[in-house]
Scaffold this motif. Structure first.
Motif, PDB file in Angstrom:
ATOM      1  N   HIS A 265      28.398 -66.924  -7.300  1.00  0.00           N
ATOM      2  CA  HIS A 265      27.847 -67.293  -5.995  1.00  0.00           C
ATOM      3  C   HIS A 265      27.098 -66.154  -5.303  1.00  0.00           C
ATOM      4  CE1 HIS A 265      28.120 -67.833  -1.610  1.00  0.00           C
ATOM      5  NE2 HIS A 265      28.255 -69.129  -1.800  1.00  0.00           N
TER       6      HIS A 265
ATOM      7  N   LEU B 220      30.474 -73.882   8.682  1.00  0.00           N
ATOM      8  CA  LEU B 220      29.375 -73.222   7.960  1.00  0.00           C
ATOM      9  C   LEU B 220      28.065 -73.297   8.745  1.00  0.00           C
ATOM     10  CD1 LEU B 220      28.317 -71.920   5.250  1.00  0.00           C
ATOM     11  CD2 LEU B 220      27.854 -74.252   4.475  1.00  0.00           C
ATOM     12  N   HIS B 221      27.385 -72.150   8.816  1.00  0.00           N
ATOM     13  CA  HIS B 221      26.007 -72.078   9.309  1.00  0.00           C
ATOM     14  C   HIS B 221      25.793 -72.754  10.667  1.00  0.00           C
ATOM     15  CE1 HIS B 221      24.917 -70.107   5.698  1.00  0.00           C
ATOM     16  NE2 HIS B 221      24.582 -71.131   4.948  1.00  0.00           N
TER      17      HIS B 221
ATOM     18  N   GLU C 122      20.375 -63.035   2.872  1.00  0.00           N
ATOM     19  CA  GLU C 122      20.571 -63.408   4.269  1.00  0.00           C
ATOM     20  C   GLU C 122      21.118 -62.212   5.050  1.00  0.00           C
ATOM     21  OE1 GLU C 122      23.137 -67.020   4.122  1.00  0.00           O
ATOM     22  OE2 GLU C 122      22.555 -66.976   2.034  1.00  0.00           O
TER      23      GLU C 122
ATOM     24  N   TYR D  42      19.608 -75.728   3.323  1.00  0.00           N
ATOM     25  CA  TYR D  42      19.078 -74.771   4.311  1.00  0.00           C
ATOM     26  C   TYR D  42      17.841 -74.031   3.788  1.00  0.00           C
ATOM     27  CZ  TYR D  42      23.552 -75.633   6.627  1.00  0.00           C
ATOM     28  OH  TYR D  42      24.635 -76.240   7.227  1.00  0.00           O
TER      29      TYR D  42
ATOM     30  N   PHE E  64      23.129 -65.157  -2.008  1.00  0.00           N
ATOM     31  CA  PHE E  64      23.472 -66.499  -2.485  1.00  0.00           C
ATOM     32  C   PHE E  64      22.539 -66.845  -3.644  1.00  0.00           C
ATOM     33  CE2 PHE E  64      23.165 -71.271  -2.013  1.00  0.00           C
ATOM     34  CZ  PHE E  64      24.332 -71.491  -2.723  1.00  0.00           C
TER      35      PHE E  64
ATOM     36  N   HIS F 260      17.267 -68.315   5.936  1.00  0.00           N
ATOM     37  CA  HIS F 260      17.901 -68.756   4.688  1.00  0.00           C
ATOM     38  C   HIS F 260      16.867 -69.080   3.604  1.00  0.00           C
ATOM     39  CE1 HIS F 260      21.009 -70.663   2.231  1.00  0.00           C
ATOM     40  NE2 HIS F 260      21.905 -70.256   3.116  1.00  0.00           N
TER      41      HIS F 260
ATOM     42  N   ARG G  74      30.292 -68.503   6.914  1.00  0.00           N
ATOM     43  CA  ARG G  74      31.503 -69.296   7.155  1.00  0.00           C
ATOM     44  C   ARG G  74      32.439 -68.673   8.188  1.00  0.00           C
ATOM     45  NH1 ARG G  74      30.121 -69.984   2.063  1.00  0.00           N
ATOM     46  NH2 ARG G  74      30.024 -72.130   1.297  1.00  0.00           N
TER      47      ARG G  74
ATOM     48  N   VAL H 157      24.206 -74.221  -5.715  1.00  0.00           N
ATOM     49  CA  VAL H 157      24.269 -75.647  -5.337  1.00  0.00           C
ATOM     50  C   VAL H 157      23.106 -76.462  -5.912  1.00  0.00           C
ATOM     51  CG1 VAL H 157      25.608 -75.445  -3.211  1.00  0.00           C
ATOM     52  CG2 VAL H 157      23.142 -75.103  -3.127  1.00  0.00           C
TER      53      VAL H 157
ATOM     54  N   GLN I 246      24.191 -61.379   2.991  1.00  0.00           N
ATOM     55  CA  GLN I 246      24.882 -62.370   2.165  1.00  0.00           C
ATOM     56  C   GLN I 246      23.946 -62.738   1.016  1.00  0.00           C
ATOM     57  OE1 GLN I 246      28.037 -64.195   2.388  1.00  0.00           O
ATOM     58  NE2 GLN I 246      27.377 -64.897   0.356  1.00  0.00           N
TER      59      GLN I 246
ATOM     60  N   TYR J 172      15.057 -69.024   0.072  1.00  0.00           N
ATOM     61  CA  TYR J 172      15.427 -68.818  -1.338  1.00  0.00           C
ATOM     62  C   TYR J 172      14.205 -68.216  -2.015  1.00  0.00           C
ATOM     63  CZ  TYR J 172      19.345 -72.124  -0.727  1.00  0.00           C
ATOM     64  OH  TYR J 172      20.488 -72.763  -0.315  1.00  0.00           O
TER      65      TYR J 172
HETATM   66  C1  BGC Z   1      26.311 -69.812   1.442  1.00  0.00           C
HETATM   67  C2  BGC Z   1      26.610 -70.798   0.331  1.00  0.00           C
HETATM   68  C3  BGC Z   1      26.120 -72.167   0.723  1.00  0.00           C
HETATM   69  C4  BGC Z   1      24.639 -72.061   1.029  1.00  0.00           C
HETATM   70  C5  BGC Z   1      23.988 -73.349   1.420  1.00  0.00           C
HETATM   71  C6  BGC Z   1      24.852 -69.819   1.694  1.00  0.00           C
HETATM   72  O1  BGC Z   1      24.530 -68.956   2.745  1.00  0.00           O
HETATM   73  O2  BGC Z   1      26.756 -68.525   1.077  1.00  0.00           O
HETATM   74  O3  BGC Z   1      27.985 -70.835   0.028  1.00  0.00           O
HETATM   75  O4  BGC Z   1      26.343 -73.096  -0.304  1.00  0.00           O
HETATM   76  O5  BGC Z   1      24.431 -71.114   2.040  1.00  0.00           O
HETATM   77  O6  BGC Z   1      24.689 -74.002   2.371  1.00  0.00           O
END
Ligand code: BGC
Length: 357
Positions: free
Chosen positions: A250, A110-111, A319, A75, A293, A185, A86, A297, A291, A187
């Motif tokens: 995380h 998710l998302h 986020e 993302y 993050f 989202h 989630r 990953v 959130q 980074y």
């Molecule tokens: C979530 C992570 C997830 C990431 C990418 C974040 O917003 O908190 O757990 O791995 O997005 O999908």
């Protein structure tokens, strides 16, 4: 600098597998801040800040071509919706009906699901708002899309002002009650994307409570105070010291400290800084939570736009959103948009110690 007035330029960014053409928009505030955004997923592909010494740094992770965004990635820079984060057990109950959702992060949803807003081609218009060129993306999410009720009209607009702020505004209306929580989202790495991990950067979050999860990051429907815990960011902390103290390294969903009369007000939520360059980014939002993050990953297998691998903790997501747990537990906040109501949220990423009047 060649430009003296803020501008938006558009150009082709390649075609989707079904032939539709995506575009890339470059926003410029004419005093050292510029941003590239594609209408595929509303993705911010680059955010270039001119530091106080005149050097330029691109502070978001991402790719320089559509093809890489069509492949798997976590993302990078996308709009996320209908619900960011989630939804536990991939289902919810609303107005007497059960809504099963895709468990695309089993056992959770998710998302917004596998065909979420990050995978959609948005309509794009360049408009002027308050004298500032603004990119306005629009999308009609039809009743039943990804399992959610209601035809939902969403507009997300992006602008850069002369205060060196990237302003993202979210607007939506629906014809049936639906959960809705939109975010971006990106980074962030204030030392520059591809420069390594963010361990030597610092973070502060104005929050007293987080939403509790288990180790699968499933929200459990309760809050916990941060005081005295590894997720207390009320004092500025070096990320390399703080991250090992977080569950799974995380990052949590932090409820933003906000008095009742400040509901819907734009408040400072988090401050991230790079002591080496002095660059500071303050995140402000009207949303209830943020959130964090830490990009756990990433493992070096994705190569970014400057040809460097994105390693673990190569960026930090901030986020701003509603807590997705509110879908099941109203005590965690408001997340339902009803017909006749307007979803109206703003998030600002503001840069200081950068070049700008
Ligand atoms: C979530 C992570 C997830 C990431 C990418 C974040 O917003 O908190 O757990 O791995 O997005 O999908």
């Amino acid at each position: 600098m060649s430009n003296t007035t803020a501008s938006i330029h558009r150009r082709p960014f390649g075609n989707l597998p079904d032939g539709r053409a995506a575009e890339l928009f470059t926003l410029n505030n004419a005093c050292g801040l510029s941003c590239d955004i594609t209408n595929y997923g509303g993705i911010i592909t680059a955010l270039r800040v001119t530091r106080a010494d005149g050097s330029e740094v691109d502070v978001v992770l991402g790719f320089d071509n559509l093809q890489d965004y069509l492949g798997p990635h976590p993302y990078f820079g996308t709009i996320v919706g209908r619900v960011a984060g989630r939804i536990s057990d991939a289902k919810f109950h609303l107005e007497g009906r059960d809504y099963p959702l895709a468990a695309n992060d089993a056992p959770n949803h998710l998302h917004g699901g596998p065909g979420g807003f990050d995978k959609q081609l948005w309509d794009a218009d360049v408009v002027e708002k308050d004298g500032i060129p603004t990119l306005q993306l629009s999308y009609l999410s039809r009743d039943g899309e990804e399992g959610y009720p209601g035809n939902l009209r969403v507009k997300v607009s992006y602008s850069l002002n002369r205060k060196n702020e990237l302003v993202i505004h979210y607007d939506a209306e629906t014809d049936k009650a639906t959960p809705l929580s939109l975010t971006n989202h990106s980074y962030f790495n204030l030392a520059g994307e591809g420069s390594g991990d963010v361990n030597d950067q610092w973070l502060q979050i104005f929050s007293d409570e987080i939403a509790i999860t288990d180790t699968a990051m499933t929200l459990l429907g309760t809050k916990a105070p941060v005081a005295g815990n590894g997720n207390d960011f009320n004092k500025l902390r070096r990320l390399g010291d703080a991250i090992p103290q977080l569950l799974n390294h995380h990052g949590d969903n932090h409820f933003i400290r906000r008095q009742a009369h400040e509901k819907g007000k734009l408040l400072a939520t988090a401050v991230m800084s790079d002591p080496a360059s002095g660059l500071v980014m303050t995140t402000l939002t009207t949303q209830d939570s943020v959130q964090i993050f830490t990009a756990t990953v990433l493992d070096g297998s994705l190569t970014g736009k400057s040809g460097k691998p994105y390693i673990k903790h190569a960026g930090m997501c901030l986020e701003c959103q509603a807590c997705p747990g509110a879908v099941h537990t109203p005590e965690l906040g408001e997340i339902i948009l009803r017909p006749g109501e307007r979803y109206d949220h703003t998030t600002v990423y503001a840069f200081s110690n950068a070049l700008c009047p």
